[in-house]
Design an enzyme around this catalytic site. Sequence first.
Site, mmCIF file in Angstrom:
data_model
loop_
_atom_site.group_PDB
_atom_site.id
_atom_site.type_symbol
_atom_site.label_atom_id
_atom_site.label_comp_id
_atom_site.label_asym_id
_atom_site.label_seq_id
_atom_site.Cartn_x
_atom_site.Cartn_y
_atom_site.Cartn_z
ATOM 1 N N ASP A 248 -44.498 22.405 40.871
ATOM 2 C CA ASP A 248 -45.232 21.730 41.940
ATOM 3 C C ASP A 248 -46.469 22.540 42.307
ATOM 4 O O ASP A 248 -46.449 23.764 42.194
ATOM 5 C CB ASP A 248 -44.370 21.681 43.216
ATOM 6 C CG ASP A 248 -43.757 20.326 43.455
ATOM 7 O OD1 ASP A 248 -43.794 19.493 42.545
ATOM 8 O OD2 ASP A 248 -43.238 20.110 44.560
ATOM 9 N N HIS B 225 -37.578 32.384 35.544
ATOM 10 C CA HIS B 225 -38.769 32.103 36.342
ATOM 11 C C HIS B 225 -39.254 33.398 37.007
ATOM 12 O O HIS B 225 -38.445 34.258 37.363
ATOM 13 C CB HIS B 225 -38.437 31.057 37.410
ATOM 14 C CG HIS B 225 -39.626 30.448 38.061
ATOM 15 N ND1 HIS B 225 -40.277 31.043 39.129
ATOM 16 C CD2 HIS B 225 -40.301 29.310 37.805
ATOM 17 C CE1 HIS B 225 -41.293 30.285 39.489
ATOM 18 N NE2 HIS B 225 -41.341 29.222 38.708
ATOM 19 N N PHE C 254 -49.571 28.290 39.295
ATOM 20 C CA PHE C 254 -49.397 29.703 39.675
ATOM 21 C C PHE C 254 -50.661 30.340 40.260
ATOM 22 O O PHE C 254 -50.594 31.420 40.846
ATOM 23 C CB PHE C 254 -48.891 30.560 38.497
ATOM 24 C CG PHE C 254 -47.499 30.213 38.056
ATOM 25 C CD1 PHE C 254 -46.398 30.531 38.845
ATOM 26 C CD2 PHE C 254 -47.283 29.549 36.852
ATOM 27 C CE1 PHE C 254 -45.108 30.204 38.437
ATOM 28 C CE2 PHE C 254 -45.986 29.215 36.443
ATOM 29 C CZ PHE C 254 -44.907 29.546 37.246
ATOM 30 N N TYR D 180 -48.791 24.522 44.953
ATOM 31 C CA TYR D 180 -48.517 25.187 46.221
ATOM 32 C C TYR D 180 -48.780 24.209 47.364
ATOM 33 O O TYR D 180 -49.720 23.420 47.313
ATOM 34 C CB TYR D 180 -49.411 26.415 46.389
ATOM 35 C CG TYR D 180 -49.179 27.512 45.381
ATOM 36 C CD1 TYR D 180 -47.928 28.102 45.225
ATOM 37 C CD2 TYR D 180 -50.228 27.980 44.593
ATOM 38 C CE1 TYR D 180 -47.727 29.127 44.316
ATOM 39 C CE2 TYR D 180 -50.032 29.009 43.675
ATOM 40 C CZ TYR D 180 -48.781 29.579 43.539
ATOM 41 O OH TYR D 180 -48.581 30.595 42.631
#
Length: 225
Positions: free
Chosen positions: A68, A190, A81, A70
């Site tokens: 998703d 992750h 990211f 931020y």
Amino acid sequence: MQAIDPIIEAGWKSVLLDQFQSPYFRTLKEFLVEEKKIYTLYPPGRLIFNAFQRTPFDRVKVVILGQDPYHGKGQAHGLCFSVPQGIPKPPSLVNIFKELQADLSIAIPKHGTLDKWADQGVLLINATLTVRDSQAGSHQKHGWETFTNRVIEVVSQEKSGVVFLLWGRFAQAKESLIDSSKHLILKSAHPSPLSAYNGFFGCKHFSLTNDYLEKQGKPGIDWAL
């Protein structure tokens, strides 16, 4: 919502034209128009397809998949990211930089903007390209996943020798969309603080990516920011 029509790099527009003309994409556009009337959405409309603008289809060498955007003010700018200059680095990005330093002895940058990676052929996409302010996951299952799954399939089908970095179970669920006989798939935990110590730290994905690209005669990625 002008960007959904969409304004997108010509190579991507060509290979994804059938998606933009499909019923699900029209429904997605209508959903976003209605959402924008009620909520603040991230990233801004002009940046929804930023990853595709910065990384033209014919230049894709690496794919990094997030989940998703931020959902905090000013954070999302269309690259997974990554955050714009002046925005504090989120925890997962901090851990990405820690692994990069351990792997390639690259100094941790003061900022969290990954534009330089994107400009070298690293496609930084989230599975869902929009989100409501402060509501993580709020635009999941409205059509974006169909679109981004097709993006992964098209890269797999039309190109060869691409490195796919699948960090975490969500990204690894996309492995079936990739032809492993002509691409390199690298998997790890992750980089989130909740899971980074379960295999993200020490994965050496940055050096492994460059080793693979260079064996094909392609320039490696200059990961330093």
